[in-house]
Design an enzyme around this catalytic site. Structure first.
Site, PDB file in Angstrom:
ATOM      1  N   THR A 110      36.716  33.594  46.772  1.00 35.32           N
ATOM      2  CA  THR A 110      36.867  32.631  45.677  1.00 35.32           C
ATOM      3  C   THR A 110      36.202  31.340  46.114  1.00 35.32           C
ATOM      4  OG1 THR A 110      38.455  31.493  44.239  1.00 35.32           O
ATOM      5  CG2 THR A 110      39.160  31.897  46.509  1.00 35.32           C
ATOM      6  N   GLY A 111      35.813  30.545  45.141  1.00 33.57           N
ATOM      7  CA  GLY A 111      35.141  29.290  45.472  1.00 33.57           C
ATOM      8  C   GLY A 111      33.728  29.275  44.923  1.00 33.57           C
TER       9      GLY A 111
ATOM     10  N   THR B 237      36.906  36.554  36.804  1.00 28.77           N
ATOM     11  CA  THR B 237      36.833  35.085  36.712  1.00 28.77           C
ATOM     12  C   THR B 237      36.121  34.646  35.444  1.00 28.77           C
ATOM     13  OG1 THR B 237      36.220  33.130  38.017  1.00 28.77           O
ATOM     14  CG2 THR B 237      34.589  34.864  37.878  1.00 28.77           C
TER      15      THR B 237
ATOM     16  N   SER C 246      40.825  29.451  34.615  1.00 31.22           N
ATOM     17  CA  SER C 246      39.682  29.867  35.436  1.00 31.22           C
ATOM     18  C   SER C 246      39.491  31.380  35.469  1.00 31.22           C
ATOM     19  CB  SER C 246      39.826  29.316  36.860  1.00 31.22           C
ATOM     20  OG  SER C 246      41.028  29.752  37.448  1.00 31.22           O
TER      21      SER C 246
ATOM     22  N   THR D 134      39.214  32.114  41.179  1.00 33.22           N
ATOM     23  CA  THR D 134      39.065  33.497  40.736  1.00 33.22           C
ATOM     24  C   THR D 134      40.234  34.305  41.244  1.00 33.22           C
ATOM     25  OG1 THR D 134      36.675  33.330  40.812  1.00 33.22           O
ATOM     26  CG2 THR D 134      37.580  35.521  41.206  1.00 33.22           C
TER      27      THR D 134
ATOM     28  N   ARG E 135      24.768  31.567  33.845  1.00 33.27           N
ATOM     29  CA  ARG E 135      24.975  31.503  35.307  1.00 33.27           C
ATOM     30  C   ARG E 135      25.962  32.596  35.758  1.00 33.27           C
ATOM     31  NH1 ARG E 135      29.705  30.962  38.726  1.00 33.27           N
ATOM     32  NH2 ARG E 135      29.053  30.060  40.683  1.00 33.27           N
TER      33      ARG E 135
HETATM   34  N1  ASP Z   1      33.686  32.342  42.728  1.00 31.34           N
HETATM   35  C1  ASP Z   1      33.730  31.894  41.363  1.00 31.34           C
HETATM   36  C2  ASP Z   1      32.331  31.653  40.871  1.00 31.34           C
HETATM   37  O1  ASP Z   1      31.511  31.140  41.599  1.00 31.34           O
HETATM   38  C3  ASP Z   1      34.569  30.691  41.155  1.00 31.34           C
HETATM   39  C4  ASP Z   1      35.798  30.557  42.014  1.00 31.34           C
HETATM   40  O2  ASP Z   1      36.348  31.529  42.489  1.00 31.34           O
HETATM   41  O3  ASP Z   1      36.239  29.442  42.283  1.00 31.34           O
HETATM   42  O4  ASP Z   1      32.065  31.904  39.723  1.00 31.34           O
END
Ligand code: ASP
Length: 344
Positions: A255-256, A222, A85, A204, A232
């Site tokens: 993150t997320g 990330t 990731s 991330t 995107r």
């Molecule tokens: N925040 C990141 C994104 O939306 C992904 C993650 O951290 O889970 O690309």
């Protein structure tokens, strides 16, 4: 120390009084004796933050600058092929392209970011070059790649056989379905190849460091959401969303599912709440609550976590769902992993 209760009291008094209170807050920060400040310190998202913090610590313990610490710290997951990731080995978009997002911010408010950068293993270092060598703050796509090559970065294939295999598996159903806390699943020693294709997703590394001088910097990098639409961009390379540093107050990262963080300018919000007297954890919680309040049905099925540190070296986190972890490294302990509190 200015705390939230004092702030709430202060809010009730006249604007003139509030102005006085704000001044006192600034004074309070600079009056904190250096012994009371927990520094140097570095914190970062997820279990993989432990290894990243260890490299950042090498810089910090030698009285290095927080900016160098965060750059070198996040190189670790960026180069780690088993981490799907972040960086090299990251899962591709739906077209099979690994596109990386990263940003960096220093104690003077300098910023640099790259968006949807392909073929470069360390996007964080390209982001730093954008910050230091150009009049701009963000470069995207082909332009970012062209700049990286001009700066001497090596063009590489970032799609590893294991990520390519996962993508081909995913293509059979081609269902875009983010999976929460996938990082934990991998680090729970579930063999990555045993997870079905659509079980690979996001997470991330966001890192915040304070050096011996008390200066703050942050980095966020990330490969974004696996199998996203080509082009995107999430929150991670967007200053204010995925990362924000204010050297007078503190720093935050996220993150997320980035779409929900961008909608709420999450990391900037966390720092502004800390400016008002919220503790790092309270500030992260409030930012999570904004997301939940705005889109309760969406929030039930997604993960977003915030991580923050204030100018005293106090830290905290909060997430929508259980399972969010973060790593802490300071003079007391170098490999601490803490389970973030969560709404659900
Ligand atoms: N925040 C990141 C994104 O939306 C992904 C993650 O951290 O889970 O690309």
């Amino acid at each position: 120390m200015f705390n939230r209760r004092k702030f709430i009291k202060a809010s009730a008094v006249s604007t003139a009084m509030l102005a006085v209170t704000k001044t006192s807050f600034a004074n309070n920060i600079s009056n904190v004796s250096s012994d009371a400040i927990n520094k140097p310190i570095v914190i970062s998202t997820w279990d993989f933050g432990v290894a990243a913090n260890a490299d950042a610590w090498k810089v910090l313990k030698n009285n290095g600058r927080a900016l160098d610490a965060v750059e070198q710290g996040v190189w670790v997951p960026e180069a780690d092929e088993s981490n799907q990731s972040v960086g090299y080995g990251g899962l591709p978009d739906r077209d099979g392209k690994v596109t990386l997002d990263a940003c960096i911010m220093d104690e003077n408010g300098n910023i640099g970011a790259v968006l949807a950068l392909e073929h470069i293993k360390h996007p964080i270092s390209v982001a730093r070059k954008v910050m230091e060598k150009t009049p701009h703050v963000m470069l995207a796509g082909d332009g970012a790649l062209q700049f990286a090559l001009e700066q001497g970065f090596k063009k590489e294939n970032l799609l590893t056989p294991s990520s390519e295999k996962a993508w081909k598996e995913w293509l059979k159903e081609a269902k875009y379905q983010p999976v929460m806390n996938i990082e934990n699943k991998l680090y729970d020693k579930v063999a990555p190849q045993k997870l079905p294709g659509n079980q690979y997703n996001h997470d991330t590394i966001g890192m915040i460091a304070m050096d011996v001088k008390g200066n703050l910097s942050g980095a966020c990098t990330t490969s974004g959401m696996a199998y996203k639409l080509h082009g995107r961009i999430g929150d991670s390379p967007i200053i204010g969303a995925g990362l924000f540093i204010d050297n007078e107050v503190g720093g935050a990262t996220s993150t997320g599912v980035g779409e929900e963080v961008v909608r709420n300018v999450g990391s900037f919000l966390v720092v502004e709440l800390m400016r008002q007297g919220y503790s790092p954890e309270e500030a992260c919680k409030e930012a999570v609550m904004r997301i939940i309040k705005k889109k309760p049905e969406t929030a039930k099925n997604i993960q977003v976590g915030f991580l923050a540190m204030n100018k005293k070296g106090e830290y905290g986190a909060y997430a929508i769902q259980q399972g969010f972890t973060f790593a802490v490294c300071d003079t007391k302990k170098q490999d601490l992993v803490i389970k973030g509190k969560s709404y659900y």
